[in-house]
Design an enzyme around this catalytic site. Structure first.
Site, PDB file in Angstrom:
ATOM      1  N   TYR A  83      39.888  31.197  47.223  1.00 17.01           N
ATOM      2  CA  TYR A  83      38.445  31.282  47.019  1.00 17.01           C
ATOM      3  C   TYR A  83      37.737  31.222  48.372  1.00 17.01           C
ATOM      4  O   TYR A  83      38.211  30.566  49.299  1.00 17.01           O
ATOM      5  CB  TYR A  83      37.938  30.112  46.173  1.00 17.01           C
ATOM      6  N   ASP A 123      33.241  30.378  37.036  1.00 16.28           N
ATOM      7  CA  ASP A 123      32.031  29.835  36.427  1.00 16.28           C
ATOM      8  C   ASP A 123      30.927  30.881  36.336  1.00 16.28           C
ATOM      9  O   ASP A 123      30.986  31.940  36.971  1.00 16.28           O
ATOM     10  CB  ASP A 123      31.478  28.670  37.270  1.00 16.28           C
TER      11      ASP A 123
END
Length: 246
Positions: free
Chosen positions: A111, A53
């Site tokens: 992540y 993002d």
């Protein structure tokens, strides 16, 4: 025509995410493709393993592209780094198999989310972390994280869920640990939906802060209702650590 695999690192602060956008060049993919086009005199498209993002960082993103050139992989890497901005770095270029695809061949991703503890504000970490305003109970967060492990429908932990694509994912590990000033959450899984890691983080933070119950995790998984999950954590605390392949 050879297939080249790139290992990329970037600071996502000023970019509108990884994926190229029509009419907007401020994406990581867009910047790399611009430089490739300048170097080789034609439009080249690179495929990334994941679409981070806007504002999200990558310690190790993987991408690939096809090119006919006499340049060695090291020469391609050095040429790209000469013209790319300093917040994007090509760590490695290597020739890959003809059928290698960075996204389709990926078997998992890792992540990590960085939180700064209450009363330990760090001006130098503000672009790479989320500052906490409350004390967090890490044991509660770990117990809640256990409920997320395995294969589930994570529809309630994402935004913009597609009706055409499955929202079932496998979460292999969620680790929560701390230092004197920081808290880290690491998520390892088969793949992640849009905003999924940030919503999981926001939900676990609310549990740690005593704002929701551990069992609320089950309710979100069972109903698929996004409104029952926690807030979406800010983008700047999230980093793509690695992409896994067979």
């Amino acid at each position: 025509m050879s297939n080249y695999r790139l290992k990329i690192q970037y600071d996502g602060t000023k970019y509108r995410g990884w994926q190229r956008q029509r009419g907007n060049s401020d994406t990581v993919q867009g910047k790399i493709e611009q430089v490739l086009g300048r170097l080789y005199g034609k439009e080249l498209e690179i495929a990334g393993a994941g679409r981070t993002d806007a504002g999200v960082h990558a310690y190790c993103q993987i991408a690939n592209f096809h090119l006919e050139t006499k340049d060695t992989p090291d020469k391609i890497r050095d040429s790209l780094n000469e013209y790319l901005p300093q917040d994007i770095r090509i760590l490695e270029v290597e020739q890959a198999g003809e059928r290698f695809h960075s996204r389709l061949n990926a078997t998992g991703k890792v992540y990590e989310y960085h939180l700064v503890k209450k009363d330990y504000y760090d001006v130098f970490a503000r672009k790479y972390s989320w500052q906490m305003e409350k004390e967090l109970d890490l044991e509660k967060m770990r117990k809640a994280a256990e409920l997320l492990l395995g294969q589930h429908d994570f529809k309630g932990f994402c935004t913009r869920a597609s009706k055409k694509k499955s929202t079932i994912r496998r979460l292999d590990a969620v680790k929560v640990w701390e230092t004197k000033k920081d808290i880290f959450l690491r998520f390892e899984g088969s793949g992640f939906l849009y905003h999924m890691v940030r919503i999981l983080t926001g939900t676990l933070v609310e549990i740690g802060a005593g704002e929701r119950q551990i069992e609320s995790i089950r309710q979100v998984l069972e109903t698929g209702d996004r409104t029952l999950a926690g807030e979406t954590a800010p983008a700047q605390g999230l980093t793509l650590i690695s992409v896994k392949y067979e």
